[in-house]
Structures are given as structure tokens and as C-alpha cells.
Design an enzyme around this catalytic site. Structure first.
Site, PDB file in Angstrom:
ATOM      1  N   LYS A 140      -6.850   6.486 -19.821  1.00 22.35           N
ATOM      2  CA  LYS A 140      -7.004   7.027 -21.168  1.00 22.35           C
ATOM      3  C   LYS A 140      -5.684   6.895 -21.943  1.00 22.35           C
ATOM      4  O   LYS A 140      -5.197   5.801 -22.095  1.00 22.35           O
ATOM      5  CB  LYS A 140      -7.520   8.469 -21.079  1.00 22.35           C
ATOM      6  N   TYR A 187     -14.973  17.469 -16.308  1.00 24.16           N
ATOM      7  CA  TYR A 187     -15.357  16.055 -16.379  1.00 24.16           C
ATOM      8  C   TYR A 187     -16.497  15.767 -15.385  1.00 24.16           C
ATOM      9  O   TYR A 187     -16.444  16.205 -14.228  1.00 24.16           O
ATOM     10  CB  TYR A 187     -14.125  15.199 -16.073  1.00 24.16           C
ATOM     11  N   ARG A 234       0.846  -1.214   0.000  1.00 17.64           N
ATOM     12  CA  ARG A 234       0.000   0.000   0.000  1.00 17.64           C
ATOM     13  C   ARG A 234       0.874   1.255   0.000  1.00 17.64           C
ATOM     14  O   ARG A 234       0.598   2.231  -0.690  1.00 17.64           O
ATOM     15  CB  ARG A 234      -0.949   0.028   1.210  1.00 17.64           C
ATOM     16  N   ASP A 271      -5.957  18.841 -14.682  1.00 17.24           N
ATOM     17  CA  ASP A 271      -6.256  17.486 -15.160  1.00 17.24           C
ATOM     18  C   ASP A 271      -5.822  17.440 -16.630  1.00 17.24           C
ATOM     19  O   ASP A 271      -6.439  18.055 -17.489  1.00 17.24           O
ATOM     20  CB  ASP A 271      -7.764  17.222 -15.020  1.00 17.24           C
TER      21      ASP A 271
END
Ligand SMILES: *Cc1c(COP(=O)(O)O)cnc(C)c1O
Length: 380
Positions: free
Chosen positions: A195, A98, A46, A170
Site C-alpha cells: 500500500k 482487514y 532467505r 497493523d
């Protein structure tokens, strides 16, 4: 080293045990310590993992940052970056960001005490007017989705610097191959690696890239504390995908330009939204701040919903699906798919109509993409 070379090599070839040329997938959740106070740099997956670290070094280098944290989704990256703010802070964001980001900001983070103003960022006066005494940040997303509006990153960061505000961009729609927000004064960059960075539609992921030690330390602390890091296997997939980012983006753009020009000349098409067309209102700005026009575009079919439906039902080559940035071309209908969570009024205010079709251009041959759309448009 040049960008394309860093895509292939940065972080990748470091296996001292067997000199493997690609990065091994270290699935181990835990790593043994040499003594009570020393280990080989990793203790628990983690917090850190060698495969994920390889990806993080690569992505930090491509954006020109000093550090990166790879997360399990793009939304996890955005969530992580918002922990740079505190309850009571006010953040200015675009009105056409978005949908998932809008949902997180408007419906979830406001419950945690953050405040947001959503403004049209094409006009700097709107941003200046939105600044309040408790404003701490500006959220930047360009080009916008689905209408490909471009906002002036350098102009926004100069307003932010004067008012001592943190800027987060972003950069998902263009990737660092086509746009590098740090060079325009942005403080923190986030991506949905789902993406273009991965590029093969076979993983969801995200990343937060920083350029100061203070932000790097905080983001590293938060990703570990919240538990939002990505799995070693997902990190490996993105690292594998990113090696071909440069050549893929070139192929994506070539197809996008061919499709945009074809659509713009088609009698059944009313409007094409693509920054690469000279008719796009921010064509000059896109040319200035981007290294290319990208491969996302939208168009309005003449008529209404029935015409748009017939186009999407008769597509060849293109698949009807949400998402973007993969090697395969996709078409989607903002009205019922990507932007269905917006209210009808909000969609119309943003300029999304029932004639609007969004396209993500893959890397197929441009002639086949044009033929696929040409066929579909005969039914419009
Ligand atoms: C897809 C996307 C996101 C969200 O990423 P996920 O990987 O789906 O969580 C955020 N911003 C933009 C611009 C996107 O396209």
C-alpha cells in the site's frame, strides 16, 4: 534527521565498492565465506540479503523501531508476527479488521490452537470484558476498513500493559508518516508495504517492525525459519517507493479532503465516512493520535445497489479495483469485492451496505478527482 530525510537516505547509500547513490539489487542467492567461520554479514538470501537489509533499516527507522523484517506479502508479515504466540493463547481483535487477517485468524490459526475474540474496540469495556486467564495479546488496526472507524491506541495499550498482554498494530492504512503506534505504547508494528510504503501498485510485500531486542530476535528467527522474506527485487521496489512517502501522503490527503467535502455536500450522497470531516464520530481522536487523516474514505449513495452500480460504471479518472495506497485513485465495492468473503449478516453488522462505495485517493489533482466523481454521481 527528520522523517522525510530518513525516507530518502536511511539504509540506502552504503555501496563501498562503487559509491552508487542508490541501493544495488543483489540477486545472489548465496554469498561466499572468507574463512570457515567468517563472511561479510550475509550467507544465504532467505536468511538475509543486502538489498532487503537496506529496506529493513529504512522502515525500522521510519516507525521508530530497532529492527524490521521485510516479508513477501502483508499477510506473511501478519503470519510471522502471530508466531510470537503459542497454541492455547487467546488474542483479542477488532470485529472490523482487514478481511484477509480475519480469515487467517478465524479459519487458519484457530486450527493451530490459537483462540480469538472479535470485539468492537471502540468501547474499552468490550476489550476488558474479553480478557481471559489465557489472553496473551491484542490486535490493533485503525482506521478500520472500509468504514474508517478509529480506535484509541493509547487506551488499548494501557489496558494491555496492566494485563501483561502483547500489542501488535497493523499500521497499513496511515503509514508511519501519519501514525506511529510505538509512540502510543504498541509492542510490534506490521505493514502491508503493498500500500502506501511502496505506493505505486507494482509490488506486494510486508514488514514486521520491533522495538525490543527480544522481539527482534524472535521475528528474525521466525522469518528465516518460515521462509517468508521478500525477494531482493521487491525490496528494491519498496525502497524506491518509500523515498517519496512524505510528499505522496501530503498529496493523497489533500485530494481526500477535497473529495470528502465534495461528497458530503452532494444531494445524491447519504453519508461520508472520513475521519477528517468534523462530523466523523471519532474526529477528535483521529486528530489526537494521527498526524493527518489519511486518504481512505467510503460513502453511501442514496438509494441502493442500482444507484451504487451506476456511479461505479460511470467513473472518470478512478479505476474500479481493490487495494489502496497507490498513486492512482481507485474505487471498489465492498459488497462484491473486498468484503465478499464476509457473510451478509457480518457485513450488515459491520455497517457495510449495498450503497457503500470505498475510495482510495491517489495523488492526481483534487479538481480532476472531484470532477470524475461529479460526473459519475449524475447517473446515481
Ligand atoms: C492489504 C492489507 C493487508 C494484507 O496485505 P497483502 O500485502 O495484500 O498481503 C493487511 N492489512 C491491511 C490493513 C491491508 O490493507
Amino acid at each position: 534527521m527528520n522523517f522525510e530525510t530518513r525516507c530518502v537516505h536511511t539504509g540506502v547509500d552504503k555501496d563501498k565498492a562503487f559509491n552508487s547513490c542508490t541501493t544495488p539489487i543483489y540477486t545472489s542467492s548465496t554469498f561466499s565465506w572468507d574463512t570457515l567461520t567468517t563472511n561479510k554479514g550475509f550467507d544465504y538470501t532467505r536468511s538475509g540479503n543486502p538489498t532487503r537489509r537496506a529496506l529493513e533499516e529504512n522502515l525500522a527507522s521510519l516507525e521508530g523501531g530497532i529492527d524490521c523484517r521485510a516479508t513477501c506479502t502483508g499477510m506473511a508479515a501478519i503470519t510471522t508476527s502471530m508466531y510470537l504466540f503459542k497454541p492455547g493463547d487467546h488474542i483479542i481483535a477488532g470485529h472490523d479488521i482487514y478481511g484477509g487477517t480475519y480469515r487467517l485468524f478465524a479459519n487458519v490459526l484457530t486450527e493451530q490452537g490459537l483462540q480469538f475474540s472479535f470485539v468492537n474496540m471502540q468501547d474499552m469495556a468490550n476489550i476488558k470484558a474479553a480478557i481471559r486467564p489465557n489472553t496473551k495479546g491484542i490486535w490493533i488496526e485503525t482506521p478500520s476498513n472500509p468504514l474508517l472507524n478509529i480506535i484509541d491506541i493509547a487506551a488499548i495499550t494501557s489496558i494491555a500493559k496492566a494485563a501483561n498482554l502483547l500489542t501488535i498494530a497493523d499500521n497499513t492504512f496511515l503509514s508511519p508518516y501519519l501514525q506511529r503506534p510505538f509512540e502510543l505504547g504498541v509492542d510490534v508494528v506490521v505493514h502491508s508495504t503493498t500500500k502506501y510504503l511502496n505506493g505505486h501498485s507494482d509490488v506486494v510485500g510486508g514488514c514486521v517492525i520491533t522495538r525490543t531486542k527480544e522481539h527482534a530476535d524472535r521475528i528474525s528467527y521466525i522469518t528465516n525459519a518460515l521462509g517468508l522474506a521478500c525477494s531482493p527485487f521487491d525490496a528494491w521496489l519498496v525502497l524506491r517507493g518509500v523515498k517519496t512517502l512524505g510528499p505522496r501522503m501530503e498529496a493523497h490527503q489533500k485530494g481526500a479532503m477535497a473529495v470528502a467535502r465534495f461528497l458530503a455536500a452532494h444531494p445524491k450522497v447519504e453519508h461520508v465516512y472520513y475521519p477528517g470531516l468534523e462530523t466523523h464520530p471519532q474526529h477528535a481522536l483521529a486528530k489526537k493520535q494521527q498526524k493527518g487523516f489519511g486518504a481512505m474514505l467510503s460513502f453511501d449513495v442514496k438509494g441502493g445497489r442500482p444507484e451504487a452500480e451506476r456511479v461505479m460504471e460511470n467513473l472518470q479518472v478512478f479505476q474500479l479495483a481493490e487495494s489502496l495506497g497507490g498513486v492512482e485513485s481507485l474505487v471498489e465495492y465492498p459488497e462484491t469485492m473486498s468484503h465478499a468473503s464476509m457473510s451478509l449478516e457480518a457485513r450488515r453488522a459491520a455497517g457495510i451496505s449495498e450503497r457503500t462505495i470505498r475510495v482510495s485517493i491517489g495523488i492526481e489533482h483534487p479538481d480532476d478527482l472531484v470532477a470524475g466523481l461529479k460526473h459519475a454521481l449524475t447517473f446515481a
